[in-house]
Structures are given as structure tokens and as C-alpha cells.
Motif scaffolding. Sequence first.
Motif, PDB file in Angstrom:
ATOM      1  N   ILE A  50      62.882 -44.314  41.084  1.00 29.91           N
ATOM      2  CA  ILE A  50      63.868 -44.681  40.052  1.00 29.91           C
ATOM      3  C   ILE A  50      64.380 -43.424  39.356  1.00 29.91           C
ATOM      4  CG2 ILE A  50      64.269 -45.980  37.934  1.00 29.91           C
ATOM      5  CD1 ILE A  50      61.883 -47.774  38.811  1.00 29.91           C
ATOM      6  N   PHE A  51      65.683 -43.318  39.290  1.00 32.11           N
ATOM      7  CA  PHE A  51      66.326 -42.191  38.626  1.00 32.11           C
ATOM      8  C   PHE A  51      67.328 -42.735  37.608  1.00 32.11           C
ATOM      9  CE2 PHE A  51      65.244 -41.157  42.955  1.00 32.11           C
ATOM     10  CZ  PHE A  51      64.491 -40.005  42.823  1.00 32.11           C
ATOM     11  N   ARG A  52      67.400 -42.068  36.482  1.00 33.25           N
ATOM     12  CA  ARG A  52      68.367 -42.443  35.455  1.00 33.25           C
ATOM     13  C   ARG A  52      69.226 -41.209  35.191  1.00 33.25           C
ATOM     14  NH1 ARG A  52      64.576 -44.079  30.733  1.00 33.25           N
ATOM     15  NH2 ARG A  52      66.366 -45.148  29.829  1.00 33.25           N
ATOM     16  N   ARG A  53      70.516 -41.396  35.275  1.00 30.69           N
ATOM     17  CA  ARG A  53      71.408 -40.244  35.147  1.00 30.69           C
ATOM     18  C   ARG A  53      72.731 -40.684  34.538  1.00 30.69           C
ATOM     19  NH1 ARG A  53      72.030 -35.184  37.835  1.00 30.69           N
ATOM     20  NH2 ARG A  53      74.183 -34.456  37.774  1.00 30.69           N
ATOM     21  N   LYS A  54      73.300 -39.823  33.689  1.00 26.58           N
ATOM     22  CA  LYS A  54      74.621 -40.103  33.132  1.00 26.58           C
ATOM     23  C   LYS A  54      75.651 -40.002  34.244  1.00 26.58           C
ATOM     24  CE  LYS A  54      74.716 -39.292  28.181  1.00 26.58           C
ATOM     25  NZ  LYS A  54      75.387 -38.570  27.092  1.00 26.58           N
ATOM     26  N   ASP A 196      63.547 -45.914  23.939  1.00 22.05           N
ATOM     27  CA  ASP A 196      63.493 -45.672  25.381  1.00 22.05           C
ATOM     28  C   ASP A 196      62.029 -45.745  25.823  1.00 22.05           C
ATOM     29  OD1 ASP A 196      63.423 -44.505  27.971  1.00 22.05           O
ATOM     30  OD2 ASP A 196      65.283 -43.436  27.542  1.00 22.05           O
ATOM     31  N   PRO A 197      61.688 -46.649  26.741  1.00 29.62           N
ATOM     32  CA  PRO A 197      60.290 -46.808  27.148  1.00 29.62           C
ATOM     33  C   PRO A 197      59.667 -45.548  27.731  1.00 29.62           C
ATOM     34  CG  PRO A 197      61.755 -47.946  28.682  1.00 29.62           C
ATOM     35  CD  PRO A 197      62.577 -47.563  27.494  1.00 29.62           C
ATOM     36  N   GLU A 198      60.499 -44.662  28.283  1.00 30.80           N
ATOM     37  CA  GLU A 198      59.969 -43.430  28.865  1.00 30.80           C
ATOM     38  C   GLU A 198      59.708 -42.358  27.812  1.00 30.80           C
ATOM     39  OE1 GLU A 198      60.759 -42.629  33.123  1.00 30.80           O
ATOM     40  OE2 GLU A 198      62.821 -43.087  32.529  1.00 30.80           O
ATOM     41  N   LEU A 199      60.133 -42.623  26.571  1.00 30.67           N
ATOM     42  CA  LEU A 199      59.944 -41.633  25.507  1.00 30.67           C
ATOM     43  C   LEU A 199      58.973 -42.119  24.430  1.00 30.67           C
ATOM     44  CD1 LEU A 199      63.629 -40.394  25.040  1.00 30.67           C
ATOM     45  CD2 LEU A 199      61.819 -39.401  26.440  1.00 30.67           C
ATOM     46  N   VAL A 200      58.348 -43.262  24.668  1.00 30.80           N
ATOM     47  CA  VAL A 200      57.380 -43.787  23.697  1.00 30.80           C
ATOM     48  C   VAL A 200      56.226 -42.800  23.554  1.00 30.80           C
ATOM     49  CG1 VAL A 200      55.691 -45.609  23.273  1.00 30.80           C
ATOM     50  CG2 VAL A 200      57.948 -46.203  24.125  1.00 30.80           C
ATOM     51  N   GLY A 201      55.910 -42.473  22.315  1.00 29.77           N
ATOM     52  CA  GLY A 201      54.804 -41.553  22.065  1.00 29.77           C
ATOM     53  C   GLY A 201      55.253 -40.126  21.829  1.00 29.77           C
ATOM     54  N   LYS A 211      65.515 -36.383  26.570  1.00 29.88           N
ATOM     55  CA  LYS A 211      66.667 -37.210  26.953  1.00 29.88           C
ATOM     56  C   LYS A 211      67.627 -36.422  27.833  1.00 29.88           C
ATOM     57  CE  LYS A 211      68.866 -39.700  23.925  1.00 29.88           C
ATOM     58  NZ  LYS A 211      69.473 -40.103  22.631  1.00 29.88           N
ATOM     59  N   LYS A 212      67.801 -35.148  27.523  1.00 32.39           N
ATOM     60  CA  LYS A 212      68.699 -34.309  28.315  1.00 32.39           C
ATOM     61  C   LYS A 212      68.173 -34.129  29.733  1.00 32.39           C
ATOM     62  CE  LYS A 212      70.755 -31.758  24.461  1.00 32.39           C
ATOM     63  NZ  LYS A 212      70.923 -30.437  23.817  1.00 32.39           N
ATOM     64  N   ILE A 213      66.843 -34.090  29.856  1.00 27.44           N
ATOM     65  CA  ILE A 213      66.231 -33.965  31.180  1.00 27.44           C
ATOM     66  C   ILE A 213      66.458 -35.245  31.975  1.00 27.44           C
ATOM     67  CG2 ILE A 213      64.036 -33.768  32.406  1.00 27.44           C
ATOM     68  CD1 ILE A 213      63.066 -32.025  30.047  1.00 27.44           C
ATOM     69  N   ILE A 214      66.223 -36.390  31.323  1.00 23.72           N
ATOM     70  CA  ILE A 214      66.382 -37.675  32.003  1.00 23.72           C
ATOM     71  C   ILE A 214      67.823 -37.891  32.431  1.00 23.72           C
ATOM     72  CG2 ILE A 214      66.243 -40.184  31.735  1.00 23.72           C
ATOM     73  CD1 ILE A 214      63.927 -39.752  29.791  1.00 23.72           C
ATOM     74  N   GLU A 215      68.767 -37.583  31.533  1.00 21.68           N
ATOM     75  CA  GLU A 215      70.176 -37.851  31.844  1.00 21.68           C
ATOM     76  C   GLU A 215      70.708 -36.956  32.954  1.00 21.68           C
ATOM     77  OE1 GLU A 215      72.639 -35.251  28.515  1.00 21.68           O
ATOM     78  OE2 GLU A 215      71.923 -37.247  27.968  1.00 21.68           O
ATOM     79  N   SER A 216      69.965 -35.892  33.299  1.00 19.80           N
ATOM     80  CA  SER A 216      70.359 -35.032  34.413  1.00 19.80           C
ATOM     81  C   SER A 216      69.891 -35.598  35.747  1.00 19.80           C
ATOM     82  CB  SER A 216      69.786 -33.622  34.226  1.00 19.80           C
ATOM     83  OG  SER A 216      68.376 -33.623  34.409  1.00 19.80           O
ATOM     84  N   ILE A 223      58.703 -34.883  37.219  1.00 17.07           N
ATOM     85  CA  ILE A 223      58.298 -33.611  36.617  1.00 17.07           C
ATOM     86  C   ILE A 223      56.781 -33.459  36.678  1.00 17.07           C
ATOM     87  CG2 ILE A 223      58.207 -32.272  34.470  1.00 17.07           C
ATOM     88  CD1 ILE A 223      60.840 -33.612  33.677  1.00 17.07           C
ATOM     89  N   GLU A 224      56.067 -34.524  36.349  1.00 18.82           N
ATOM     90  CA  GLU A 224      54.607 -34.470  36.352  1.00 18.82           C
ATOM     91  C   GLU A 224      54.064 -34.263  37.767  1.00 18.82           C
ATOM     92  OE1 GLU A 224      50.666 -34.689  34.704  1.00 18.82           O
ATOM     93  OE2 GLU A 224      52.649 -33.997  34.104  1.00 18.82           O
ATOM     94  N   LEU A 225      54.667 -34.887  38.753  1.00 16.49           N
ATOM     95  CA  LEU A 225      54.239 -34.714  40.144  1.00 16.49           C
ATOM     96  C   LEU A 225      54.433 -33.263  40.597  1.00 16.49           C
ATOM     97  CD1 LEU A 225      55.701 -37.943  41.826  1.00 16.49           C
ATOM     98  CD2 LEU A 225      53.279 -37.385  41.526  1.00 16.49           C
ATOM     99  N   VAL A 226      55.603 -32.694  40.278  1.00 18.87           N
ATOM    100  CA  VAL A 226      55.900 -31.311  40.669  1.00 18.87           C
ATOM    101  C   VAL A 226      54.977 -30.341  39.938  1.00 18.87           C
ATOM    102  CG1 VAL A 226      57.663 -29.508  40.605  1.00 18.87           C
ATOM    103  CG2 VAL A 226      58.295 -31.835  41.261  1.00 18.87           C
ATOM    104  N   ARG A 227      54.786 -30.584  38.650  1.00 17.73           N
ATOM    105  CA  ARG A 227      53.922 -29.718  37.840  1.00 17.73           C
ATOM    106  C   ARG A 227      52.487 -29.724  38.369  1.00 17.73           C
ATOM    107  NH1 ARG A 227      50.787 -31.324  33.553  1.00 17.73           N
ATOM    108  NH2 ARG A 227      50.281 -29.807  31.918  1.00 17.73           N
ATOM    109  N   ASN A 228      51.972 -30.901  38.671  1.00 18.10           N
ATOM    110  CA  ASN A 228      50.612 -31.012  39.204  1.00 18.10           C
ATOM    111  C   ASN A 228      50.482 -30.322  40.558  1.00 18.10           C
ATOM    112  OD1 ASN A 228      49.547 -32.397  37.040  1.00 18.10           O
ATOM    113  ND2 ASN A 228      49.904 -34.420  37.917  1.00 18.10           N
TER     114      ASN A 228
END
Length: 264
Positions: A50-54, A196-201, A211-216, A223-228
Amino acid sequence: MPYDYSKYEFKSDNHKYQGITAAYLERERLKIDDSINDIYGLLRKQKIHIFRRKLEDSDISGVYIKHPIAGHCVLINYSDDLYRQNFSMAHKYCHVLFDSGKEQSITYFNREMDYVEIRANNFASNFLLPDKGIESINTDISYEELIKIILDICNHYNVSSKVVIYRLKGKRFSEKLIERLLKDERLIISKSDKIDPELVGASKNLHERLKKIIESGISLEFIELVRNAYQQNEISYGKMLECLQMNIEDAKQLIDLWDVYMEV
């Protein structure tokens, strides 16, 4: 993995019936008892990318394709209202369940619908807002009380007022009342009241940067998969930059920001 409902033996060929029936079968299969607070996290567990982008075209709410290697892929227009995005994701999930053997699916906002889209819309509205969410509403309450109840339902089930109102059509509410509700500006929920459910916490300061990262088009999960992968020496720093489509400086800022986010 998503179930293939194209092979399911429904009692009727009616697309509306199929969408509604599948919605409750999926809620049961996924063990959803009440509201869906994070539809993206829930459906990523079903192996859906799932990807979210402007998107430049504001008429496009979402796109679904089944890639021969990547599998099920969904793009949601991040320019849309948050509750609209939830609905679009549920709508696209219906295409995953029924239409993965067909060509790609693009959903346009306010376009004439065919039977496949009618099925997806009925699936989405019932998947997000089950009957039990509106069963307490009856035709005996006052209009002002009805407004309050609809707003409460919207915020509990993370859906727009239109979803609630159209669900009420089958509860003996008159067309005149339905039209009045659709035009009532008090049922337009403020952007600031939605989370935004992805920004809770995350802190308010982190919200805007994430938000700027998600909209791109980069998901926080990715990000977490790549970082790990980088931290476990499974990919090089250069490969990490390539995956994130960033230069060295932007990637460093992102990883520093992500470390803060993960600590929150």
C-alpha cells in the motif's frame, strides 16, 4: 493472504449483495469486532503493498494492480480527505478480493459506476461501518439528535458522513431527509478532528515531517524495512539510498527523524 471471492459461491449474482456479504465475511475472517482504526496496517498484513501519494489528478482516488512479481499493489491519493482515503482503501481491497485476475483498476471520484464499482462501494461501506454501528439509530429521534449521532459514528468508525447517510437509506429514512442530511454543512468534519492512522503516537512536530514522506509515496512500513535491512548489513548504504530514492543528506535526515519517531 487475501481470499479469492471470484470463486465464492454466492446465493445471488447481484453485485451489491456480493459486496455486502463479502464485507461481513472479511470482518469475520480478519477478526474485526468494531471499528477499523488502521486500515493500512490491517491490510498490509494481508500481503498487500500500500502506497499513499499526492496525485496531480484530484479525480483519482486510488489505483489497484496485481503485479506479476510484487503481487497486490494499491496506491491511494494522499490529497484526499483522510476518511475518504480510508474508504478508497476499503474499496480497493474489494478489487483485490474479487478482481485480481482482471486489468488494473483506477477509481475516479464522482464518476458513473458500473456493477463492479457498485460492488466495491457496498463492500467498503459495510466493511468500515457494519450494521451494528447504525442499529441504534431510528426514525423517532429529532433531527438535531440525528446530526450528533452521525458525527459520533463518523469519528468512531473513521468514515465520512456520506458513508453513514447512505447506510441509513435502508433504515426507512425518507429521501427528503437523506437529501437534507447530505446538504447539512455541520456534517462536514474538520480536518483537524481527524487523525492519520499511520501517524498515531508521533509528536505534533514529527507529524508534518512524516506527512511529507508519506505524500511522496514512501510508506512508513517500507522505511522501517529498508532501515532494518541496512542495520543488519543485508544491503549497502548505497542500496538504501536507491530504495528510498534520496540523496545522502536527505537520507541521513530521514534516518535521524525515523530514530526519533521509533522512540516516541
